[in-house]
Design a protein around this motif. Structure first.
Motif, mmCIF file in Angstrom:
data_model
loop_
_atom_site.group_PDB
_atom_site.id
_atom_site.type_symbol
_atom_site.label_atom_id
_atom_site.label_comp_id
_atom_site.label_asym_id
_atom_site.label_seq_id
_atom_site.Cartn_x
_atom_site.Cartn_y
_atom_site.Cartn_z
ATOM 1 N N GLU A 132 7.182 6.236 -10.417
ATOM 2 C CA GLU A 132 7.031 5.301 -11.531
ATOM 3 C C GLU A 132 7.563 3.918 -11.160
ATOM 4 O OE1 GLU A 132 5.646 5.292 -14.616
ATOM 5 O OE2 GLU A 132 4.718 7.195 -14.093
ATOM 6 N N ASP A 133 8.625 3.871 -10.334
ATOM 7 C CA ASP A 133 9.156 2.589 -9.863
ATOM 8 C C ASP A 133 8.120 1.839 -9.035
ATOM 9 O OD1 ASP A 133 11.573 2.913 -11.081
ATOM 10 O OD2 ASP A 133 12.673 3.514 -9.278
ATOM 11 N N ARG A 140 4.023 -5.347 -11.665
ATOM 12 C CA ARG A 140 4.804 -6.567 -11.827
ATOM 13 C C ARG A 140 4.543 -7.598 -10.719
ATOM 14 N NH1 ARG A 140 9.368 -4.273 -11.414
ATOM 15 N NH2 ARG A 140 9.665 -4.753 -9.211
ATOM 16 N N ASP A 141 4.494 -7.099 -9.458
ATOM 17 C CA ASP A 141 4.470 -8.003 -8.299
ATOM 18 C C ASP A 141 3.150 -8.015 -7.541
ATOM 19 O OD1 ASP A 141 7.169 -8.508 -8.876
ATOM 20 O OD2 ASP A 141 7.806 -6.800 -7.646
ATOM 21 N N ILE A 147 7.031 -1.689 -0.705
ATOM 22 C CA ILE A 147 6.978 -0.221 -0.626
ATOM 23 C C ILE A 147 7.384 0.247 0.767
ATOM 24 C CG2 ILE A 147 5.233 0.013 -2.448
ATOM 25 C CD1 ILE A 147 3.130 0.404 -0.222
ATOM 26 N N SER A 148 8.147 -0.569 1.466
ATOM 27 C CA SER A 148 8.569 -0.275 2.832
ATOM 28 C C SER A 148 9.576 0.869 2.864
ATOM 29 C CB SER A 148 9.189 -1.513 3.471
ATOM 30 O OG SER A 148 10.420 -1.831 2.835
ATOM 31 N N ALA A 161 2.420 7.735 -5.465
ATOM 32 C CA ALA A 161 2.005 6.503 -6.142
ATOM 33 C C ALA A 161 0.510 6.256 -5.977
ATOM 34 C CB ALA A 161 2.794 5.316 -5.596
ATOM 35 N N LEU A 162 -0.025 6.578 -4.791
ATOM 36 C CA LEU A 162 -1.460 6.418 -4.551
ATOM 37 C C LEU A 162 -2.264 7.393 -5.406
ATOM 38 C CD1 LEU A 162 -3.754 5.054 -2.969
ATOM 39 C CD2 LEU A 162 -3.432 6.766 -1.167
ATOM 40 N N LYS A 163 -1.825 8.647 -5.454
ATOM 41 C CA LYS A 163 -2.523 9.635 -6.289
ATOM 42 C C LYS A 163 -2.459 9.245 -7.766
ATOM 43 C CE LYS A 163 -0.219 13.142 -4.604
ATOM 44 N NZ LYS A 163 0.266 14.546 -4.435
#
Length: 278
Positions: A132-133, A140-141, A147-148, A161-163
């Protein structure tokens, strides 16, 4: 019942008038199968028939009233696109002038840089709060989201996050309109006929959907090349991504449940034959 005749004639006349009215911008009244959202205002398109209009040039789907505010090049105004997740895919790429959603490109680049050998890649779930973050970071950005590995060490957070991005799409990556043809292809036993039908199904997808699907399938094919390490072959990935990329337009829960095995097979076939189909 006696009043139905005049009502239908009035509706037909209205549709004819609207087709003429919007003709100058190549937009025609359209009846959509399954749930659809306006790609300009992001609100739901209500009704059973003639819920909105579709641009014949670019495939943009909008409310009749919203079509008057869409520029002639059909590019949505970026100020109306307030988030990345849950935004219509075509709207997002047009607003940002990209071939694919940036979340897809950025997540796949990160996964391929450090995650291809991770056991159970895409099958293992990441911590939901951190997923969720990532979602909030993209909303937001945008392309500046971090996402490193320094932010998210667990690669399963990025795959999650991709799914989630694909699950949150208001119109699935494999759209409601194209869905029946894809399911039909999975039911065909002859391999050559099956691939031909699958190729026809791909032609039904909007350009941005087809390009994103191509890019994703090429990535998943590369995932399978590391099967010895990650234990993920095309069949396993089909199980994960089938219901993620496809949703039945049918409201009948039993019919949708019966389609799950075919959804898995569709994705498996797309992965195995991505070099032929795209």
């Amino acid at each position: 019942m006696a009043t139905m005749g005049p009502m239908l004639l009035t509706l037909a006349a209205s549709l004819h008038f609207l087709s003429i009215f919007f003709h100058s911008v190549c937009v025609c009244v359209h009846t959509f199968r399954g749930p659809h959202w306006c790609e300009y205002c992001a609100n739901f398109m209500w009704g059973l028939i003639a819920q909105g209009v579709r641009c014949a040039d670019c495939g943009l789907n909008v409310h009749k009233q919203c079509s008057k505010m869409v520029p002639n090049d059909c590019k949505p105004d970026l100020k109306h696109v307030k988030k990345v997740y849950s935004c219509d895919l075509t709207t997002l790429v047009k607003a940002h002038i990209t071939k694919r959603p940036m979340v897809v490109d950025m997540c796949i680049r990160e996964i391929e840089s450090r995650g291809l050998n991770s056991e159970g890649l895409y099958r293992v779930s990441g911590f939901s709060d951190l997923i969720e973050d990532v979602k909030m970071a993209f909303d937001r950005d945008g392309e500046k989201a971090d996402i490193s590995v320094n932010m998210y060490e667990d690669i399963n957070i990025i795959t999650g996050a991709l799914k989630l991005y694909f699950r949150d799409l208001p119109i699935p990556l494999i759209t409601y309109d194209a869905y029946p043809k894809f399911i039909e292809s999975a039911k065909i036993m002859d391999p050559d006929e099956q691939l031909e039908t699958l190729h026809e199904a791909l032609k039904l997808l909007p350009p941005a959907h087809c390009e994103t699907l191509r890019y994703l399938m090429a990535h998943l094919k590369r995932v399978t090349l590391h099967e010895k390490e990650n234990l993920m072959n095309a069949e396993n990935l089909g199980i994960v991504f089938g219901p993620t990329l496809m949703r039945s337009p049918e409201l009948d829960a039993m019919a949708a449940l019966n389609d799950i095995r075919y959804q898995r097979l569709v994705v498996e076939l797309l992965i195995k034959n991505e070099d032929i189909l795209f």
